[in-house]
Design a protein around this motif. Sequence first.
Motif, mmCIF file in Angstrom:
data_model
loop_
_atom_site.group_PDB
_atom_site.id
_atom_site.type_symbol
_atom_site.label_atom_id
_atom_site.label_comp_id
_atom_site.label_asym_id
_atom_site.label_seq_id
_atom_site.Cartn_x
_atom_site.Cartn_y
_atom_site.Cartn_z
ATOM 1 N N VAL A 160 29.621 46.140 46.025
ATOM 2 C CA VAL A 160 30.668 45.126 46.213
ATOM 3 C C VAL A 160 31.308 44.771 44.876
ATOM 4 O O VAL A 160 32.543 44.696 44.750
ATOM 5 C CB VAL A 160 30.098 43.859 46.880
ATOM 6 C CG1 VAL A 160 31.140 42.743 46.898
ATOM 7 C CG2 VAL A 160 29.640 44.170 48.301
ATOM 8 N N ASP A 161 30.482 44.573 43.839
ATOM 9 C CA ASP A 161 31.002 44.243 42.507
ATOM 10 C C ASP A 161 31.846 45.381 41.937
ATOM 11 O O ASP A 161 32.850 45.139 41.263
ATOM 12 C CB ASP A 161 29.846 43.930 41.548
ATOM 13 C CG ASP A 161 29.234 42.560 41.804
ATOM 14 O OD1 ASP A 161 29.890 41.733 42.465
ATOM 15 O OD2 ASP A 161 28.104 42.316 41.351
ATOM 16 N N SER A 162 31.427 46.622 42.199
ATOM 17 C CA SER A 162 32.183 47.773 41.677
ATOM 18 C C SER A 162 33.567 47.862 42.324
ATOM 19 O O SER A 162 34.544 48.225 41.668
ATOM 20 C CB SER A 162 31.403 49.071 41.926
ATOM 21 O OG SER A 162 31.364 49.402 43.303
ATOM 22 N N VAL A 163 33.650 47.522 43.610
ATOM 23 C CA VAL A 163 34.943 47.510 44.298
ATOM 24 C C VAL A 163 35.825 46.394 43.735
ATOM 25 O O VAL A 163 37.034 46.562 43.541
ATOM 26 C CB VAL A 163 34.755 47.334 45.825
ATOM 27 C CG1 VAL A 163 36.106 47.152 46.515
ATOM 28 C CG2 VAL A 163 34.018 48.544 46.399
ATOM 29 N N CYS A 166 37.315 47.433 40.472
ATOM 30 C CA CYS A 166 38.463 48.324 40.684
ATOM 31 C C CYS A 166 39.689 47.543 41.149
ATOM 32 O O CYS A 166 40.798 47.742 40.645
ATOM 33 C CB CYS A 166 38.074 49.385 41.719
ATOM 34 S SG CYS A 166 39.233 50.749 41.837
ATOM 35 N N LYS A 167 39.470 46.634 42.086
ATOM 36 C CA LYS A 167 40.567 45.857 42.659
ATOM 37 C C LYS A 167 41.207 44.916 41.644
ATOM 38 O O LYS A 167 42.434 44.753 41.599
ATOM 39 C CB LYS A 167 40.051 45.060 43.858
ATOM 40 C CG LYS A 167 41.117 44.253 44.580
ATOM 41 C CD LYS A 167 40.520 43.507 45.769
ATOM 42 C CE LYS A 167 41.575 42.668 46.470
ATOM 43 N NZ LYS A 167 41.011 41.916 47.622
ATOM 44 N N ASN A 168 40.372 44.299 40.806
ATOM 45 C CA ASN A 168 40.858 43.288 39.854
ATOM 46 C C ASN A 168 41.139 43.848 38.462
ATOM 47 O O ASN A 168 41.405 43.080 37.534
ATOM 48 C CB ASN A 168 39.841 42.148 39.752
ATOM 49 C CG ASN A 168 39.638 41.434 41.075
ATOM 50 O OD1 ASN A 168 40.561 41.307 41.872
ATOM 51 N ND2 ASN A 168 38.418 40.980 41.329
ATOM 52 N N ASN A 169 41.045 45.174 38.326
ATOM 53 C CA ASN A 169 41.338 45.842 37.046
ATOM 54 C C ASN A 169 40.510 45.281 35.885
ATOM 55 O O ASN A 169 41.031 45.056 34.785
ATOM 56 C CB ASN A 169 42.829 45.719 36.719
ATOM 57 C CG ASN A 169 43.698 46.450 37.716
ATOM 58 O OD1 ASN A 169 43.406 47.588 38.099
ATOM 59 N ND2 ASN A 169 44.759 45.806 38.164
ATOM 60 N N LEU A 170 39.210 45.062 36.138
ATOM 61 C CA LEU A 170 38.333 44.535 35.100
ATOM 62 C C LEU A 170 37.922 45.606 34.098
ATOM 63 O O LEU A 170 37.433 45.295 33.018
ATOM 64 C CB LEU A 170 37.091 43.902 35.741
ATOM 65 C CG LEU A 170 37.374 42.739 36.712
ATOM 66 C CD1 LEU A 170 36.074 42.204 37.294
ATOM 67 C CD2 LEU A 170 38.144 41.632 35.997
ATOM 68 N N TYR A 171 38.112 46.868 34.478
ATOM 69 C CA TYR A 171 37.903 48.005 33.576
ATOM 70 C C TYR A 171 39.210 48.795 33.540
ATOM 71 O O TYR A 171 39.991 48.755 34.505
ATOM 72 C CB TYR A 171 36.778 48.910 34.080
ATOM 73 C CG TYR A 171 35.387 48.479 33.684
ATOM 74 C CD1 TYR A 171 34.654 49.192 32.739
ATOM 75 C CD2 TYR A 171 34.787 47.368 34.255
ATOM 76 C CE1 TYR A 171 33.375 48.812 32.381
ATOM 77 C CE2 TYR A 171 33.516 46.962 33.906
ATOM 78 C CZ TYR A 171 32.813 47.696 32.965
ATOM 79 O OH TYR A 171 31.547 47.309 32.606
ATOM 80 N N PRO A 172 39.460 49.520 32.472
ATOM 81 C CA PRO A 172 40.689 50.326 32.402
ATOM 82 C C PRO A 172 40.621 51.546 33.312
ATOM 83 O O PRO A 172 39.561 51.882 33.839
ATOM 84 C CB PRO A 172 40.745 50.740 30.923
ATOM 85 C CG PRO A 172 39.319 50.747 30.483
ATOM 86 C CD PRO A 172 38.664 49.613 31.226
ATOM 87 N N TYR A 173 41.757 52.187 33.481
ATOM 88 C CA TYR A 173 41.824 53.469 34.202
ATOM 89 C C TYR A 173 41.356 54.579 33.258
ATOM 90 O O TYR A 173 41.708 54.563 32.079
ATOM 91 C CB TYR A 173 43.263 53.730 34.639
ATOM 92 C CG TYR A 173 43.495 55.096 35.226
ATOM 93 C CD1 TYR A 173 43.302 55.328 36.581
ATOM 94 C CD2 TYR A 173 43.887 56.155 34.410
ATOM 95 C CE1 TYR A 173 43.508 56.583 37.122
ATOM 96 C CE2 TYR A 173 44.083 57.424 34.942
ATOM 97 C CZ TYR A 173 43.895 57.628 36.289
ATOM 98 O OH TYR A 173 44.083 58.868 36.830
ATOM 99 N N ALA A 180 33.523 52.490 40.756
ATOM 100 C CA ALA A 180 33.578 52.237 42.198
ATOM 101 C C ALA A 180 33.138 53.467 42.993
ATOM 102 O O ALA A 180 32.309 53.369 43.904
ATOM 103 C CB ALA A 180 34.988 51.823 42.602
ATOM 104 N N ILE A 181 33.665 54.631 42.639
ATOM 105 C CA ILE A 181 33.313 55.861 43.351
ATOM 106 C C ILE A 181 31.834 56.179 43.149
ATOM 107 O O ILE A 181 31.133 56.562 44.094
ATOM 108 C CB ILE A 181 34.185 57.031 42.868
ATOM 109 C CG1 ILE A 181 35.631 56.820 43.326
ATOM 110 C CG2 ILE A 181 33.661 58.368 43.392
ATOM 111 C CD1 ILE A 181 36.622 57.808 42.721
ATOM 112 N N GLY A 182 31.361 56.008 41.909
ATOM 113 C CA GLY A 182 29.959 56.282 41.603
ATOM 114 C C GLY A 182 29.015 55.428 42.431
ATOM 115 O O GLY A 182 28.031 55.926 42.999
ATOM 116 N N MET A 183 29.312 54.139 42.539
ATOM 117 C CA MET A 183 28.439 53.229 43.284
ATOM 118 C C MET A 183 28.535 53.457 44.798
ATOM 119 O O MET A 183 27.517 53.371 45.505
ATOM 120 C CB MET A 183 28.777 51.778 42.951
ATOM 121 C CG MET A 183 28.455 51.369 41.517
ATOM 122 S SD MET A 183 26.751 51.730 41.000
ATOM 123 C CE MET A 183 25.792 50.834 42.228
#
Length: 238
Positions: A160-163, A166-173, A180-183
């Motif tokens: 849930v945190d990983s999604v 991704c949604k909130n752009n807390l990490y860069p692209y 997210a994909i890994g988790m």
Amino acid sequence: MKNKNYKSLIIKTLLIIISVLYILFIYIDIFNGKFPIPLDRIKYICIVLCFLISLLTGKDALNKRDVFLLQIGLFFTVIADFFLIILVNNTLGVVFFCFTQLFYSIRYRFGKFELVLKNSIIIFLLVLIFYLTVNHFIADMDILIGVSLYYSIFLIRNVVDSVKICKNNLYPYPNKYMIAIGMILFLLCDINVALRSISGDIYSVWNFPYLFRYTISSLVWIFYIPSQVSLSLSGYRF
């Protein structure tokens, strides 16, 4: 620059090796082929190589704290899989996977270490109470079930945190997508581990279709290796 190119070459080489081994054991799994080296050893080598990829991050990390937590998480994954794959000790294997998820939780909840620690203790106590209650009043429960329940709660929270990351752009692209994909793949892998365990019990009682169990066993590793590759690369500054 030469050192950076040299490191990049090593990482690419490791990824190629993992890819070749991945295709090899998936092919052997699906077509029931034979190989001189036990497949479990090949699978474990892939996990170790993912850990090595994270160790090579160095100055190319997003930040030192992030990659340190990632490396600890992957280190405990290596230990967990050693118990699960090599020593076939499921209980200790899941225990060490709990540490993996704990450090991932600290990583994904930046600046909330005390909250993560507090929540982990609360979850542990609740699971312990549940385990002792069932053991005392209902029936003997395998400790592996209690440990797996604790682990599952942590894993789902981290997915849930990983999604959210991704949604909130807390990490860069592309790091946010890798996490997210890994988790998510991690979760899919463990869902199939659970189904494999359940189908094994059903098979022994009701002659559950062998093909279904065989497919589930293959899916475990089809999801697992890509999840670890994705996570091992998620600490890099691209």
